[in-house]
Design a protein around this motif. Structure first.
Motif, PDB file in Angstrom:
ATOM      1  N   ASP A 164       0.844  -1.308  -0.191  1.00 30.03           N
ATOM      2  CA  ASP A 164      -0.103  -0.344   0.152  1.00 30.03           C
ATOM      3  C   ASP A 164       0.483   1.246  -0.173  1.00 30.03           C
ATOM      4  N   GLY A 165       1.633   1.247  -0.779  1.00 30.22           N
ATOM      5  CA  GLY A 165       2.970   2.777  -1.200  1.00 30.22           C
ATOM      6  C   GLY A 165       3.954   2.301  -0.580  1.00 30.22           C
ATOM      7  N   ASP A 166       4.119   1.762   0.274  1.00 30.64           N
ATOM      8  CA  ASP A 166       5.059   1.683   0.374  1.00 30.64           C
ATOM      9  C   ASP A 166       7.143   1.271  -0.237  1.00 30.64           C
TER      10      ASP A 166
ATOM     11  N   ARG B 154      -4.544  -3.642   0.790  1.00 36.44           N
ATOM     12  CA  ARG B 154      -5.611  -2.843   0.258  1.00 36.44           C
ATOM     13  C   ARG B 154      -5.805  -2.009  -0.953  1.00 36.44           C
ATOM     14  N   GLU B 155      -4.205  -1.430  -1.459  1.00 41.70           N
ATOM     15  CA  GLU B 155      -3.998  -1.416  -2.669  1.00 41.70           C
ATOM     16  C   GLU B 155      -3.531  -1.468  -3.939  1.00 41.70           C
ATOM     17  N   SER B 156      -1.959  -1.811  -2.975  1.00 40.48           N
ATOM     18  CA  SER B 156      -1.137  -1.984  -3.816  1.00 40.48           C
ATOM     19  C   SER B 156       0.116  -3.377  -3.280  1.00 40.48           C
ATOM     20  N   PHE B 157       0.751  -3.748  -4.060  1.00 43.99           N
ATOM     21  CA  PHE B 157       1.311  -5.106  -2.948  1.00 43.99           C
ATOM     22  C   PHE B 157       3.035  -5.686  -4.014  1.00 43.99           C
ATOM     23  N   ARG B 158       4.018  -5.594  -3.093  1.00 38.00           N
ATOM     24  CA  ARG B 158       5.361  -5.777  -4.191  1.00 38.00           C
ATOM     25  C   ARG B 158       5.768  -6.558  -3.449  1.00 38.00           C
TER      26      ARG B 158
END
Length: 232
Positions: A73-75, A134-138
């Protein structure tokens, strides 16, 4: 429906996630750049786990010091979740010996001799320790290793010149019989299949068989199984 279910009974609830499976490979990896297991899907979602294959290329002592890193989530500058080494992520805590357990294991290790295998694979399922976003994942694996040298000679100088130090770097006099030991960058051949649930269905890269199979062949010391001819 052959089982007699009605159309209404077969409908999937709106809040049930869709499974996304993607394959990636870097042959070889790049020094100072983590290998990416998964990136690109949009949440909300959950990382179910992965299976990873390594073709060991570097002649160093031990390949598995790299940490699993999950960015949620943006990290970006720093991982949200950071592991303690590749063998810990696979449930070994010391080396990568062959073993199997419900949530992690190393089913394959092809070894001729020496401290490193030629091929190794492991799996890790995040069921009791879910990773949700919630939003993004890597998720990535760091490309670092440990090597030891009994003497401080030309072999060490030559190896260190092509393997930049990582962390504390090269250390001297830590144990009897070891002149120099240290954590350093290295390059190998990594591939991974990632399993991710997302609320919304999304495209994933198509599998490229040529990429997946490049440079993978029977090693000179491997013998075919007696039943192999019957399966052709």
């Amino acid at each position: 429906d052959p089982f007699g279910h009605t159309r209404q009974q077969c409908q999937v609830p709106a809040d049930v996630g869709h499974l996304h499976v993607s394959f990636r490979r870097e042959n070889p990896t790049v020094q100072r750049r983590d290998f990416t297991i998964h990136d690109g899907l949009v949440g909300p979602g959950r990382f179910l786990g992965c299976s990873v294959g390594i073709r060991v290329l570097d002649e160093g002592f031990w390949y598995g010091e790299g940490e699993m890193k999950a960015y949620l989530d943006g990290d970006d500058a720093h991982p949200t979740i950071c592991g303690t080494g590749l063998e810990d992520y696979a449930g070994s805590a010391w080396g990568m010996g062959v073993h199997a357990a419900p949530y992690a294991g190393v089913p394959l290790e092809v070894r001729e001799h020496g401290p490193q295998p030629r091929f190794v694979s492991f799996y890790r399922w995040h069921l009791p320790d879910p990773i949700v976003f919630r939003e993004s994942f890597r998720v990535t694996i760091q490309q670092i290793a440990r090597s030891i040298f009994p003497e401080e000679d030309e072999a060490l100088e030559r190896y260190a010149a092509g393997h930049p130090a990582a962390g504390a770097g090269w250390e001297r006099g830590r144990a009897p019989g070891i002149a120099v030991a240290g954590i350093h960058e290295r390059v190998d051949d990594y591939c991974a299949t990632a399993y991710v649930y997302c609320l919304e269905p999304q495209p994933v890269p198509r599998l490229d068989p040529k990429l997946a199979l490049a440079d993978v062949a029977r090693l000179p010391f491997e013998k075919p199984h007696p039943l192999e001819a019957l399966l052709r």
